[in-house]
Design an enzyme around this catalytic site. Structure first.
Site, PDB file in Angstrom:
ATOM      1  N   LYS A 133       0.832  -1.192   0.000  1.00  0.00           N
ATOM      2  CA  LYS A 133       0.000   0.000   0.000  1.00  0.00           C
ATOM      3  C   LYS A 133       0.873   1.251   0.000  1.00  0.00           C
ATOM      4  O   LYS A 133       2.019   1.205   0.454  1.00  0.00           O
ATOM      5  CB  LYS A 133      -0.855   0.021   1.282  1.00  0.00           C
ATOM      6  CG  LYS A 133      -1.972  -1.007   1.318  1.00  0.00           C
ATOM      7  CD  LYS A 133      -2.761  -0.902   2.616  1.00  0.00           C
ATOM      8  CE  LYS A 133      -3.885  -1.909   2.675  1.00  0.00           C
ATOM      9  NZ  LYS A 133      -4.930  -1.703   1.659  1.00  0.00           N
TER      10      LYS A 133
ATOM     11  N   ARG B 252     -10.249 -11.583   1.964  1.00  0.00           N
ATOM     12  CA  ARG B 252     -11.099 -12.650   1.401  1.00  0.00           C
ATOM     13  C   ARG B 252     -10.391 -13.995   1.437  1.00  0.00           C
ATOM     14  O   ARG B 252     -11.036 -15.037   1.466  1.00  0.00           O
ATOM     15  CB  ARG B 252     -11.531 -12.261  -0.025  1.00  0.00           C
ATOM     16  CG  ARG B 252     -10.416 -12.142  -1.002  1.00  0.00           C
ATOM     17  CD  ARG B 252     -10.799 -11.332  -2.234  1.00  0.00           C
ATOM     18  NE  ARG B 252     -10.895  -9.901  -1.943  1.00  0.00           N
ATOM     19  CZ  ARG B 252     -11.246  -8.965  -2.823  1.00  0.00           C
ATOM     20  NH1 ARG B 252     -11.561  -9.311  -4.060  1.00  0.00           N
ATOM     21  NH2 ARG B 252     -11.303  -7.704  -2.468  1.00  0.00           N
TER      22      ARG B 252
HETATM   23  N1  BES Z   1      -8.064  -3.837   4.548  1.00  0.00           N
HETATM   24  C1  BES Z   1      -8.233  -3.403   3.199  1.00  0.00           C
HETATM   25  C2  BES Z   1      -9.539  -2.649   2.986  1.00  0.00           C
HETATM   26  C3  BES Z   1      -9.688  -1.319   3.680  1.00  0.00           C
HETATM   27  C4  BES Z   1      -9.436  -0.144   3.007  1.00  0.00           C
HETATM   28  C5  BES Z   1     -10.162  -1.252   4.969  1.00  0.00           C
HETATM   29  C6  BES Z   1      -9.622   1.063   3.644  1.00  0.00           C
HETATM   30  C7  BES Z   1     -10.342  -0.047   5.612  1.00  0.00           C
HETATM   31  C8  BES Z   1     -10.075   1.119   4.941  1.00  0.00           C
HETATM   32  C9  BES Z   1      -8.241  -4.615   2.267  1.00  0.00           C
HETATM   33  O1  BES Z   1      -7.458  -5.676   2.643  1.00  0.00           O
HETATM   34  C10 BES Z   1      -7.739  -4.156   0.940  1.00  0.00           C
HETATM   35  O2  BES Z   1      -6.597  -3.812   0.864  1.00  0.00           O
HETATM   36  N2  BES Z   1      -8.613  -4.181  -0.060  1.00  0.00           N
HETATM   37  C11 BES Z   1      -8.262  -3.793  -1.374  1.00  0.00           C
HETATM   38  C12 BES Z   1      -8.825  -4.833  -2.301  1.00  0.00           C
HETATM   39  C13 BES Z   1      -8.303  -4.745  -3.714  1.00  0.00           C
HETATM   40  C14 BES Z   1      -6.801  -5.045  -3.750  1.00  0.00           C
HETATM   41  C15 BES Z   1      -9.042  -5.739  -4.577  1.00  0.00           C
HETATM   42  C16 BES Z   1      -8.878  -2.426  -1.638  1.00  0.00           C
HETATM   43  O3  BES Z   1      -9.954  -2.150  -1.147  1.00  0.00           O
HETATM   44  O4  BES Z   1      -8.218  -1.640  -2.303  1.00  0.00           O
HETATM   45 MN    MN Z   2      -5.475  -5.491   1.956  1.00  0.00          MN
END
Ligand code: BES
Ligand code: MN
Ligand code: ZN
Length: 497
Positions: A278, A352
């Site tokens: 990230k 997931r």
């Molecule tokens: N934990 C994150 C989602 C999240 C984002 C929670 C902001 C709280 C605040 C999750 O694991 C994630 O990174 N999701 C990705 C999915 C994508 C790579 C398909 C996302 O939402 O960008």
């Molecule tokens: Mn994630």
């Protein structure tokens, strides 16, 4: 804080601080506020007449009795307009008054039950909301503050004038205490930094709950997960030095005569994104990626306190998601515990993955319902906004209705989202049964349709990504971990039949 319930006239109690209330637009207060006003020679009506007190929601006026009654100060909290006043108004007003009392260094506080008089709310529910609002509004996370904090209020006495209502007020107040114990635990776990709130710490918390309420407990490590062929859970934990923990709490585990509900919570104790790392901006918020697990463990605590006549199973797969030489890669193909294969597109779609194995495991219990809570997608926050509502995906109308009812009662909002089969196209893989990311558009629904592949029972998925953290204080929800989901789940389980 000690919570007492007492029958009596609030103006006669020996607390140092009294809390009464006022609806907006009322010029001559009645009920308990009227009784206090009378004992103070009309001081409250005078404040209203002079425009210093309006009854607006959240407003707190302070009156000094100067010996007219035993209390040193009286707080008059605004309830807002009486039209449409509800339990959420009670919780907010109680929190505003309680924080003001603590700011003024109150030690012993007496309060009326907000909304049960002219407000017309049922006494038990109004009392529960009054105590919940008070305690949640006073929540603080000070474990790592080394300088002295403002002292705590030592006791709260809920004063009810009507003898016929005291028993109900008592029931509501006791229930509130238990619910708040759960919400506070969930907030603590989310607020704890990731170097403390490790999977091991989550397992220790589960163990304390298991011991206190006689629940069954399994804490699976890497080897245990490997024996259970949990390839998806293990893939995420590969890059983590912290030992992953697959936690299972069982309340009435052996009682197959009881209805079985399984709660599943995403427990990523820190989500760096892994190899699909990230951006560093706000990455610190990803300490909250175990908020689902925190809500499930905390709900199990309340289930134990209430000793609910249900078979309730809490499953929280816990691990970090870290980049490392041993981490899983984009392009890896992973086999989950039901034998389905997953092509990794993004290692940041890790929630997931760990939920896949947890949802498969939930099937062993032949549950009447499985509910998972997960900070799953940023897309859910884009769709609904932060601190607005969790996305609700559900395979059964009756279950969805029950959850929506609990959502309305607790104001832990849910909003229904679609689970159309067409979303499956988004996660089609050329080389495996599915891929773990369906791309940007419709990201909230494609993550849900991915999870559905691992369920074969009535199922609800709550995407709580926007609900786990609050940026600023707002009534009884303070900046930091919100504890979202605990009040909702406890209400749902208490009203299951
Ligand atoms: N934990 C994150 C989602 C999240 C984002 C929670 C902001 C709280 C605040 C999750 O694991 C994630 O990174 N999701 C990705 C999915 C994508 C790579 C398909 C996302 O939402 O960008
Ligand atoms: Mn994630
Ligand atoms: Zn995540």
């Amino acid at each position: 804080m000690k919570i007492n319930v007492m029958k009596g006239n609030i103006q006669e109690t020996t607390a140092d601080t009294l809390i009464v209330n006022l609806f907006e637009g009322v010029t001559t207060p009645g009920g308990a506020t009227g009784a206090v006003d009378k004992a103070l020679g009309g001081a409250i009506s005078e404040m209203i007449a002079s425009g210093d007190l309006s009854g607006k929601s959240g407003e707190v006026g302070v009156v000094y009795p100067r010996g007219a009654i035993p209390a040193r100060r009286v707080l008059v909290v605004g309830l807002g307009k009486s039209d449409g006043f509800d339990l959420e108004g009670v919780r907010k007003s109680a929190a505003a008054a309680a924080r003001k009392a603590r700011d003024l260094s109150a030690r012993h506080v007496a309060t009326v039950v907000h909304g049960a008089g002219v407000g017309g709310l049922p006494p038990a529910e109004a009392a529960q909301a009054t105590v919940e609002g008070t305690l949640l509004g006073l929540y603080r996370f000070v474990e790592f503050k080394t300088e002295e904090q403002k002292g705590e209020i030592e006791s709260l006495t809920v004063v009810e004038v009507d003898a016929n209502r005291v028993a109900e007020v008592e029931v509501g107040a006791r229930l509130a205490e238990m619910v708040v114990a759960g919400v506070s635990l969930a907030r603590d776990l989310v607020n704890l930094p990731p170097n403390y709130a490790t999977p091991t710490r989550m397992a220790e918390t589960a163990q304390e709950i298991a011991r206190a309420y006689g629940m069954g407990l399994t804490v699976g490590d890497r080897q245990w997960a490997a024996q259970h062929k949990m390839g998806a859970f293990l893939a995420v934990s590969k890059g983590a030095v912290e030992e992953p923990k697959f936690i299972i709490l069982e309340h009435n585990g052996g009682r197959t005569d009881l209805d079985t509900i399984v709660l599943v919570g995403k427990g990523i104790t820190f989500d760096s994104g892994g190899i699909s790392i990230k951006p560093s901006e706000r990455m610190e918020d990803m300490k909250s990626d175990m908020a689902g697990a925190a809500a499930v463990l905390s709900t199990m605590k309340v289930v134990g306190m209430l000793n609910l006549p249900l078979r309730v199973i809490g499953i929280t797969p816990c691990t970090e998601n870290m980049p490392d030489g041993t981490a899983y890669h984009p392009a890896d193909i992973i086999t989950a515990s039901n034998g389905k294969t997953i092509e990794i597109i993004s290692t940041d779609a890790e929630g997931r993955m760990i939920l896949a194995d947890a949802l498969v495991y939930a099937g062993r219990y032949q549950p009447m319902a499985v509910i998972d809570l997960a900070t799953l997608t940023g897309a859910c926050v884009v769709a609904l906004g932060a601190n607005m509502a969790a996305g609700l995906f559900c395979t059964q109308d009756a279950l969805r209705d029950k959850l929506m009812t609990s959502s309305q009662a607790t104001f832990e909002r849910l909003w229904p989202m679609p689970l159309w089969d067409d979303y499956k196209q988004k996660i089609k893989s050329k080389v495996a049964d599915m891929k773990n990311s369906g791309g940007r558009n419709g990201g909230v629904a494609s993550s849900a349709i991915f999870l559905k592949e691992f369920t074969d029972y009535p199922w609800a998925h709550l995407d709580i990504a926007g609900m786990a953290l609050a940026e600023k204080d707002d009534a009884y929800i303070l900046a930091g971990g919100t504890g979202y989901g605990v009040r909702l789940l406890v209400h749902f389980l208490r009203n299951w039949k």
